[in-house]
Design a protein around this motif. Structure first.
Motif, PDB file in Angstrom:
ATOM      1  N   SER A  61      -2.233  -2.331   0.811  1.00 18.17           N
ATOM      2  CA  SER A  61      -1.790  -3.377   1.737  1.00 18.17           C
ATOM      3  C   SER A  61      -1.544  -4.685   0.990  1.00 18.17           C
ATOM      4  O   SER A  61      -0.520  -5.344   1.200  1.00 18.17           O
ATOM      5  CB  SER A  61      -2.834  -3.573   2.836  1.00 18.17           C
ATOM      6  OG  SER A  61      -2.421  -4.573   3.737  1.00 18.17           O
ATOM      7  N   ALA A  62      -2.471  -5.046   0.110  1.00 21.55           N
ATOM      8  CA  ALA A  62      -2.315  -6.285  -0.675  1.00 21.55           C
ATOM      9  C   ALA A  62      -1.090  -6.201  -1.577  1.00 21.55           C
ATOM     10  O   ALA A  62      -0.312  -7.168  -1.676  1.00 21.55           O
ATOM     11  CB  ALA A  62      -3.576  -6.546  -1.498  1.00 21.55           C
ATOM     12  N   MET A  63      -0.896  -5.057  -2.223  1.00 24.88           N
ATOM     13  CA  MET A  63       0.255  -4.884  -3.120  1.00 24.88           C
ATOM     14  C   MET A  63       1.568  -4.953  -2.340  1.00 24.88           C
ATOM     15  O   MET A  63       2.542  -5.564  -2.784  1.00 24.88           O
ATOM     16  CB  MET A  63       0.141  -3.553  -3.874  1.00 24.88           C
ATOM     17  CG  MET A  63      -1.026  -3.515  -4.847  1.00 24.88           C
ATOM     18  SD  MET A  63      -1.348  -1.857  -5.483  1.00 24.88           S
ATOM     19  CE  MET A  63      -0.147  -1.787  -6.811  1.00 24.88           C
ATOM     20  N   LEU A  64       1.602  -4.345  -1.159  1.00 26.76           N
ATOM     21  CA  LEU A  64       2.816  -4.362  -0.347  1.00 26.76           C
ATOM     22  C   LEU A  64       3.120  -5.764   0.169  1.00 26.76           C
ATOM     23  O   LEU A  64       4.281  -6.167   0.245  1.00 26.76           O
ATOM     24  CB  LEU A  64       2.686  -3.379   0.823  1.00 26.76           C
ATOM     25  CG  LEU A  64       2.706  -1.909   0.448  1.00 26.76           C
ATOM     26  CD1 LEU A  64       2.312  -1.048   1.646  1.00 26.76           C
ATOM     27  CD2 LEU A  64       4.051  -1.490  -0.102  1.00 26.76           C
ATOM     28  N   ASP A  65       2.071  -6.512   0.514  1.00 30.80           N
ATOM     29  CA  ASP A  65       2.275  -7.895   0.967  1.00 30.80           C
ATOM     30  C   ASP A  65       2.878  -8.745  -0.141  1.00 30.80           C
ATOM     31  O   ASP A  65       3.775  -9.546   0.115  1.00 30.80           O
ATOM     32  CB  ASP A  65       0.957  -8.504   1.445  1.00 30.80           C
ATOM     33  CG  ASP A  65       0.492  -7.914   2.771  1.00 30.80           C
ATOM     34  OD1 ASP A  65       1.279  -7.192   3.426  1.00 30.80           O
ATOM     35  OD2 ASP A  65      -0.670  -8.163   3.151  1.00 30.80           O
ATOM     36  N   VAL A  66       2.418  -8.562  -1.378  1.00 30.17           N
ATOM     37  CA  VAL A  66       2.959  -9.315  -2.506  1.00 30.17           C
ATOM     38  C   VAL A  66       4.422  -8.945  -2.740  1.00 30.17           C
ATOM     39  O   VAL A  66       5.266  -9.807  -2.977  1.00 30.17           O
ATOM     40  CB  VAL A  66       2.120  -9.072  -3.789  1.00 30.17           C
ATOM     41  CG1 VAL A  66       2.839  -9.583  -5.024  1.00 30.17           C
ATOM     42  CG2 VAL A  66       0.743  -9.715  -3.659  1.00 30.17           C
ATOM     43  N   GLU A  67       4.727  -7.645  -2.665  1.00 29.21           N
ATOM     44  CA  GLU A  67       6.095  -7.170  -2.904  1.00 29.21           C
ATOM     45  C   GLU A  67       7.052  -7.553  -1.778  1.00 29.21           C
ATOM     46  O   GLU A  67       8.238  -7.732  -2.015  1.00 29.21           O
ATOM     47  CB  GLU A  67       6.115  -5.651  -3.101  1.00 29.21           C
ATOM     48  CG  GLU A  67       5.464  -5.193  -4.395  1.00 29.21           C
ATOM     49  CD  GLU A  67       6.273  -5.539  -5.618  1.00 29.21           C
ATOM     50  OE1 GLU A  67       7.510  -5.504  -5.553  1.00 29.21           O
ATOM     51  OE2 GLU A  67       5.654  -5.846  -6.646  1.00 29.21           O
ATOM     52  N   GLY A  68       6.557  -7.617  -0.552  1.00 29.78           N
ATOM     53  CA  GLY A  68       7.396  -7.979   0.592  1.00 29.78           C
ATOM     54  C   GLY A  68       8.514  -6.992   0.894  1.00 29.78           C
ATOM     55  O   GLY A  68       9.581  -7.394   1.361  1.00 29.78           O
ATOM     56  N   ILE A  69       8.277  -5.716   0.657  1.00 27.71           N
ATOM     57  CA  ILE A  69       9.313  -4.698   0.854  1.00 27.71           C
ATOM     58  C   ILE A  69       9.563  -4.424   2.332  1.00 27.71           C
ATOM     59  O   ILE A  69      10.705  -4.297   2.757  1.00 27.71           O
ATOM     60  CB  ILE A  69       8.915  -3.376   0.155  1.00 27.71           C
ATOM     61  CG1 ILE A  69       8.813  -3.590  -1.334  1.00 27.71           C
ATOM     62  CG2 ILE A  69       9.905  -2.272   0.474  1.00 27.71           C
ATOM     63  CD1 ILE A  69       8.228  -2.407  -2.059  1.00 27.71           C
ATOM     64  N   LEU A  70       8.504  -4.315   3.113  1.00 30.22           N
ATOM     65  CA  LEU A  70       8.639  -3.939   4.516  1.00 30.22           C
ATOM     66  C   LEU A  70       8.704  -5.184   5.389  1.00 30.22           C
ATOM     67  O   LEU A  70       7.703  -5.820   5.682  1.00 30.22           O
ATOM     68  CB  LEU A  70       7.474  -3.040   4.937  1.00 30.22           C
ATOM     69  CG  LEU A  70       7.403  -1.702   4.212  1.00 30.22           C
ATOM     70  CD1 LEU A  70       6.135  -0.957   4.574  1.00 30.22           C
ATOM     71  CD2 LEU A  70       8.627  -0.861   4.524  1.00 30.22           C
ATOM     72  N   LYS A  71       9.880  -5.515   5.825  1.00 32.76           N
ATOM     73  CA  LYS A  71      10.105  -6.681   6.673  1.00 32.76           C
ATOM     74  C   LYS A  71       9.800  -6.341   8.124  1.00 32.76           C
ATOM     75  O   LYS A  71      10.025  -5.226   8.570  1.00 32.76           O
ATOM     76  CB  LYS A  71      11.562  -7.155   6.561  1.00 32.76           C
ATOM     77  CG  LYS A  71      12.044  -7.384   5.135  1.00 32.76           C
ATOM     78  CD  LYS A  71      11.407  -8.611   4.535  1.00 32.76           C
ATOM     79  CE  LYS A  71      12.022  -8.879   3.160  1.00 32.76           C
ATOM     80  NZ  LYS A  71      11.087  -9.312   2.191  1.00 32.76           N
ATOM     81  N   GLY A  72       9.290  -7.306   8.858  1.00 36.04           N
ATOM     82  CA  GLY A  72       9.086  -7.119  10.292  1.00 36.04           C
ATOM     83  C   GLY A  72       7.795  -6.422  10.668  1.00 36.04           C
ATOM     84  O   GLY A  72       7.627  -6.010  11.798  1.00 36.04           O
ATOM     85  N   GLY A  73       6.888  -6.273   9.767  1.00 41.43           N
ATOM     86  CA  GLY A  73       5.596  -5.670  10.076  1.00 41.43           C
ATOM     87  C   GLY A  73       5.605  -4.155   9.996  1.00 41.43           C
ATOM     88  O   GLY A  73       6.655  -3.517  10.056  1.00 41.43           O
TER      89      GLY A  73
END
Length: 154
Positions: A61-73
């Protein structure tokens, strides 16, 4: 979702799994908008624990938040393949030789059955052999539609 996004998600999940000393089994992304579900399945010998799933979930979750790949939740689910796990390739059949499995095959002309349940007794370059109470059957890998371990009650 695009192929490039899936590749990036798999790469990030693989890195998180490596850091957690677990194997990345699969990554699936379903849904759209804020209803996206990212399902990550991990594996480990002898078994995946709840702590493994929780730790992987936090890290990923932390890694994905940093990457910002999935927009819109999105909703992240981290799980194990379970005791009735799918058998995806030759390596899985080799790993679970001696275990009870169910294999569904393409319907062959004249064949009585396309569903086989038995113990995995051997694996060759191009086939797996299952033994049930009556006989041993050899199934070619290209003929397999799906396969999974069966729960053994002794």
């Amino acid at each position: 979702m695009g192929i490039e996004i899936m590749r990036r998600l798999e790469a990030i999940a693989k890195e998180a799994a490596l850091q957690r000393s677990v194997e990345l089994f699969s990554v699936e992304l379903k849904g759209q908008g804020a209803r996206k579900i990212l399902r990550v399945t991990i594996d480990k010998d002898p078994a995946v624990s709840i702590a493994d799933c929780a730790g992987m979930s936090r890290d990923l979750s932390a890694m994905l938040d940093v990457e910002g790949i999935l927009k819109g939740g999105y909703t992240l689910e981290v799980t194990s393949p379970g005791i009735d796990r799918p058998l995806r390739n030759k390596a899985d059949f080799i790993k679970y030789t001696g275990k009870l499995a169910k294999i569904v095959t393409k319907a062959a002309a004249g064949a009585k059955d396309n569903c086989f349940t038995g113990t995995i007794v051997s694996v060759t370059e191009d086939a797996v052999s299952l033994e049930d109470k009556r006989a041993t059957v050899e199934i070619k890998f290209p003929d397999i539609i799906r396969a999974k371990l069966e729960i053994e009650i002794k």
